[in-house]
Design an enzyme around this catalytic site. Structure first.
Site, PDB file in Angstrom:
ATOM      1  N   TYR A   1       2.287  -2.596  52.445  1.00  0.00           N
ATOM      2  CA  TYR A   1       2.435  -1.286  53.085  1.00  0.00           C
ATOM      3  C   TYR A   1       1.557  -0.293  52.339  1.00  0.00           C
ATOM      4  CZ  TYR A   1       4.695   3.023  54.762  1.00  0.00           C
ATOM      5  OH  TYR A   1       4.964   4.262  55.311  1.00  0.00           O
ATOM      6  N   ASP A  42      -3.776  -0.476  45.808  1.00  0.00           N
ATOM      7  CA  ASP A  42      -2.767   0.513  46.143  1.00  0.00           C
ATOM      8  C   ASP A  42      -1.647   0.396  45.119  1.00  0.00           C
ATOM      9  OD1 ASP A  42      -0.749   2.075  47.062  1.00  0.00           O
ATOM     10  OD2 ASP A  42      -0.857   1.392  49.144  1.00  0.00           O
ATOM     11  N   LYS A  47       4.357   8.442  44.074  1.00  0.00           N
ATOM     12  CA  LYS A  47       5.663   8.198  43.465  1.00  0.00           C
ATOM     13  C   LYS A  47       5.753   8.708  42.019  1.00  0.00           C
ATOM     14  CE  LYS A  47       6.857   4.980  47.006  1.00  0.00           C
ATOM     15  NZ  LYS A  47       6.227   3.891  47.688  1.00  0.00           N
TER      16      LYS A  47
HETATM   17  C1  LIG Z   1       5.412   4.224  49.052  1.00  0.00           C
HETATM   18  C2  LIG Z   1       4.087   3.591  49.233  1.00  0.00           C
HETATM   19  C3  LIG Z   1       3.075   4.201  50.000  1.00  0.00           C
HETATM   20  C4  LIG Z   1       3.315   5.453  50.794  1.00  0.00           C
HETATM   21  O1  LIG Z   1       3.617   6.556  50.008  1.00  0.00           O
HETATM   22  P1  LIG Z   1       4.326   7.825  50.700  1.00  0.00           P
HETATM   23  O2  LIG Z   1       4.393   8.827  49.603  1.00  0.00           O
HETATM   24  O3  LIG Z   1       5.651   7.346  51.189  1.00  0.00           O
HETATM   25  O4  LIG Z   1       3.443   8.254  51.821  1.00  0.00           O
HETATM   26  C5  LIG Z   1       1.840   3.611  50.034  1.00  0.00           C
HETATM   27  N1  LIG Z   1       1.590   2.476  49.379  1.00  0.00           N
HETATM   28  C6  LIG Z   1       2.533   1.852  48.651  1.00  0.00           C
HETATM   29  C7  LIG Z   1       2.184   0.605  47.918  1.00  0.00           C
HETATM   30  C8  LIG Z   1       3.819   2.376  48.574  1.00  0.00           C
HETATM   31  O5  LIG Z   1       4.753   1.730  47.882  1.00  0.00           O
END
Ligand SMILES: *Cc1c(COP(=O)(O)O)cnc(C)c1O
Length: 429
Positions: free
Chosen positions: A145, A240, A268
């Site tokens: 994701y 990511d 995060k």
């Molecule tokens: C949480 C997450 C996102 C998205 O971040 P948001 O702040 O919710 O838009 C993208 N990539 C990874 C790997 C994530 O865990």
């Protein structure tokens, strides 16, 4: 479900006004057959719902709360910056401090741009990768994701996996024509694709440790092959690390596995619980971004003082000696304990863990990719989730999400989790 709780009454109001009653889908708890608890407050590793029930929190706001809730240093930093104001739309010192802390801590990052969410970070990293390479094709991996940007909603994990939808209506065919999703950890499939199409690939984006199909560690050779093949075809490699960054090590999964991407995404933890995202990488690539270069990306609240202050205070705590070792020890105690209890009770389950990220899958398979994760027994997960909640353990309400151990969990909290598991597992056989 009890009807006369405050949570239930809040939910009934919310669902009239907010789609599903929630501002992010997985919170709705539908895959575990219940309505959400509304949280009133939190402290350390505890959350308290609107009805005053207390839980040990293993969600940690889905990743940011690596220090636990209301950490003293973070609260003090937020209070201090409030005296200055909350947003100016002009540069502030804290943005420079933050940039220095990211660039000095993550070896591959020479320049960084702050944004407001992980979604924005991934979306923007892809734009600059396409701008820099002059190519369009984007490779991702099933079950990873990268936020909810159009181009990335293909075989995405997290809520998309939880709700069991393939992609999303509203994403035009043309937008995803250039997105290819391949199986995670499948070196052969990736090599073959790159041999055929590598020269059209702008970027390969991956969660170096996947946390959005449940926790799935990379085969270290998989990450090495991603690096070698992208290099050979002059495509960019994007890690990511929105979830793994500053969590698995200060330098992220890239430090842990010693693989150097061209671009990285963060979020995060770098916001200490406030809305934030960041993307960065090689100077040559990042200089393509406006106003230094032609690739446009902007944000009214980007780098706002509140998020910077909370993030900086958090990162400072992570830099203290022994921080990650202590986290590893507690998380290890948790995963080993679960496996020991599972062995005794004979419930088929498989535990994946890297550092303080972890998942219990109700399958007898070793989970190496999204297909494996989907062999989990979701009915057993639902029962497990609800029984653990009754025992006072607050878990992510989906088989396809990772749980998090924070610095605020004491050994005694880990042991409370284990005694809950000890009571719950025999009821699942
Ligand atoms: C949480 C997450 C996102 C998205 O971040 P948001 O702040 O919710 O838009 C993208 N990539 C990874 C790997 C994530 O865990």
């Amino acid at each position: 479900m009890k009807r006369d709780t405050k949570s239930q009454r809040l939910y009934e109001r919310a669902v009239q006004l907010i789609p599903g009653g929630v501002n992010s889908p997985v919170r709705a708890c539908r895959s575990v057959g219940r309505n959400p608890l509304f949280i009133d407050r939190a402290q350390g590793c505890r959350v308290f719902d609107a009805d005053g029930n207390e839980f040990i929190d293993f969600v940690g706001s889905w990743g940011p709360m690596v220090l636990g809730h209301r950490h003293e240093a973070v609260m003090a930093a937020i209070e201090k910056v409030l005296e200055r104001g909350v947003s100016f739309g002009a540069p502030v010192d804290l943005e420079v401090d933050m940039a220095e802390m990211i660039c000095s801590g993550v070896a591959s990052v020479e320049m960084v741009r702050m944004v407001n969410s992980g979604t924005e970070a991934a979306m923007s990293a892809i734009r600059v990768a396409r701008g820099y390479t002059g190519r369009d094709v984007l490779v991702k991996f099933d079950g990873c994701y990268h936020g909810h940007a159009d181009t990335l909603l293909v075989a995405a994990g997290s809520g998309v996996a939880t709700l069991n939808i393939a992609g999303s209506p509203g994403v035009p065919e043309g937008t995803i024509r250039n997105t290819v999703s391949l199986p995670y950890n499948d070196i052969e499939a990736f090599r073959q694709f790159m041999t055929e199409k590598g020269d059209t690939v702008a970027a390969v984006i991956v969660e170096p440790v996947a946390g959005n199909m449940g926790l799935v560690p990379p085969d270290p050779e998989f990450l090495n092959v991603l690096r070698k093949e992208t290099q050979a075809h002059q495509s960019l490699l994007i890690f990511d690390e929105v979830m793994s960054g500053f969590r698995l090590a200060y330098g992220g999964a890239q430090a842990l596995y010693n693989v150097t991407p061209d671009l990285s995404c963060f979020g995060k933890i770098v916001g200490g619980g406030l809305p934030v995202g960041a993307y960065g990488g090689k100077r040559e690539i990042m200089s393509q971004i406006a106003p230094e270069g032609p690739v446009y990306q902007a944000g009214t609240l980007s780098g706002n003082p509140l998020a910077m202050a909370a993030g900086i205070a958090t990162l400072k705590e992570l830099q203290k000696p022994g921080f990650y070792e202590a986290l590893e020890e507690k998380a290890g105690r948790l995963s080993e304990g679960i496996l020991r209890i599972a062995d005794r009770t004979g419930v088929p389950l498989s535990v994946n863990r890297v550092g303080s990220m972890m998942s219990v899958f109700f399958t007898d398979k070793v989970v190496r990719n999204f297909e494996d994760a989907k062999t989990s027994n979701l009915e057993v997960f639902e029962a497990y989730y609800n029984k653990m909640l009754e025992k006072g353990v607050y878990l992510p309400p989906s088989q396809f999400e990772a749980m998090f151990v924070s610095a605020a969990h004491e050994t005694a909290d880990i042991d409370l989790f284990l005694s809950a598991v000890e009571a719950v597992l025999p009821e699942l056989v």
